[in-house]
Design an enzyme around this catalytic site. Sequence first.
Site, PDB file in Angstrom:
ATOM      1  N   ILE A  36       9.422  12.841   9.314  1.00  0.00           N
ATOM      2  CA  ILE A  36       9.648  13.482  10.558  1.00  0.00           C
ATOM      3  C   ILE A  36       8.661  14.143  11.298  1.00  0.00           C
ATOM      4  O   ILE A  36       8.702  14.882  12.382  1.00  0.00           O
ATOM      5  CB  ILE A  36      11.027  14.552  10.189  1.00  0.00           C
ATOM      6  CG1 ILE A  36      10.570  15.389   8.888  1.00  0.00           C
ATOM      7  CG2 ILE A  36      12.089  13.900  10.249  1.00  0.00           C
ATOM      8  CD1 ILE A  36      11.379  16.484   8.974  1.00  0.00           C
ATOM      9  N   HIS A 104       6.484   9.479  -3.298  1.00  0.00           N
ATOM     10  CA  HIS A 104       6.440   8.685  -2.195  1.00  0.00           C
ATOM     11  C   HIS A 104       5.230   8.209  -1.726  1.00  0.00           C
ATOM     12  O   HIS A 104       4.086   9.043  -1.962  1.00  0.00           O
ATOM     13  CB  HIS A 104       6.914   9.551  -0.897  1.00  0.00           C
ATOM     14  CG  HIS A 104       6.493  10.738  -0.765  1.00  0.00           C
ATOM     15  ND1 HIS A 104       6.702  11.873  -1.578  1.00  0.00           N
ATOM     16  CD2 HIS A 104       5.519  11.349   0.203  1.00  0.00           C
ATOM     17  CE1 HIS A 104       6.159  13.054  -1.111  1.00  0.00           C
ATOM     18  NE2 HIS A 104       5.260  12.530  -0.145  1.00  0.00           N
TER      19      HIS A 104
HETATM   20  P1  AMP Z   1       3.411  15.002   0.776  1.00  0.00           P
HETATM   21  O1  AMP Z   1       2.303  15.849   1.314  1.00  0.00           O
HETATM   22  O2  AMP Z   1       2.824  13.528   0.632  1.00  0.00           O
HETATM   23  O3  AMP Z   1       4.503  15.779  -0.079  1.00  0.00           O
HETATM   24  O4  AMP Z   1       4.335  14.659   2.116  1.00  0.00           O
HETATM   25  C1  AMP Z   1       5.782  14.940   2.465  1.00  0.00           C
HETATM   26  C2  AMP Z   1       5.933  14.214   3.832  1.00  0.00           C
HETATM   27  O5  AMP Z   1       7.565  14.310   3.830  1.00  0.00           O
HETATM   28  C3  AMP Z   1       5.446  14.921   4.918  1.00  0.00           C
HETATM   29  O6  AMP Z   1       4.670  13.936   5.659  1.00  0.00           O
HETATM   30  C4  AMP Z   1       6.594  15.543   5.867  1.00  0.00           C
HETATM   31  O7  AMP Z   1       6.337  15.280   7.291  1.00  0.00           O
HETATM   32  C5  AMP Z   1       7.631  14.559   5.168  1.00  0.00           C
HETATM   33  N1  AMP Z   1       9.045  15.085   5.249  1.00  0.00           N
HETATM   34  C6  AMP Z   1       9.319  16.405   5.070  1.00  0.00           C
HETATM   35  N2  AMP Z   1      10.752  16.487   5.176  1.00  0.00           N
HETATM   36  C7  AMP Z   1      11.223  15.146   5.656  1.00  0.00           C
HETATM   37  C8  AMP Z   1      12.331  14.630   6.039  1.00  0.00           C
HETATM   38  N3  AMP Z   1      13.462  15.515   6.043  1.00  0.00           N
HETATM   39  N4  AMP Z   1      12.645  13.387   6.586  1.00  0.00           N
HETATM   40  C9  AMP Z   1      11.431  12.727   6.616  1.00  0.00           C
HETATM   41  N5  AMP Z   1      10.201  13.188   6.355  1.00  0.00           N
HETATM   42  C10 AMP Z   1      10.148  14.504   5.907  1.00  0.00           C
END
Ligand code: AMP
Length: 140
Positions: A36, A104
């Site tokens: 997002i 992820h």
């Molecule tokens: P990380 O720093 O690897 O934990 O990245 C988490 C990622 O999740 C970030 O790029 C956020 O933009 C993404 N994110 C957070 N909430 C959501 C959501 N509800 N749907 C999709 N992506 C998300």
Amino acid sequence: MSTIYDPQNIFAKILRGELPSTKVFEDDVALAFMDIMPRGPGHTLVIPKVPARGFLDLPKDVVGPYMERVQTVAAAVKRGMGGEGLTVLQFNESCGGQVVFHLHFHLIPRWEGIALKAPGSAMGDRAEIEACAAKIRAGF
Ligand code: AMP
């Protein structure tokens, strides 16, 4: 610092259907959906269906099947978006850059001369994200 899996994390809620997501791939092993706050057009996340906080928590017997899905989705992201290159990122724990504590991989198509945005810099435009998702679904 806790390294326990929290079933209330955002991606666990997405997996249970309690929060919406823009899905591009799903099977019994993994779910892929659009980030997002994309760091670039087509920024996609691939999560395993098993509860794993980080890469080192993924059960050994799931590593192969999950990474196969990551590669399959990566190919669709690059092909569907017409990327010249692809950046694959994966962060573990806060000090390692992790913000959501369900494993992820980030897949971000790349083009010459176009830099990535900083993590979490801005919410993406919903219509643009949906248009990218449509291209990626067509890339499988
Ligand atoms: P990380 O720093 O690897 O934990 O990245 C988490 C990622 O999740 C970030 O790029 C956020 O933009 C993404 N994110 C957070 N909430 C959501 C959501 N509800 N749907 C999709 N992506 C998300």
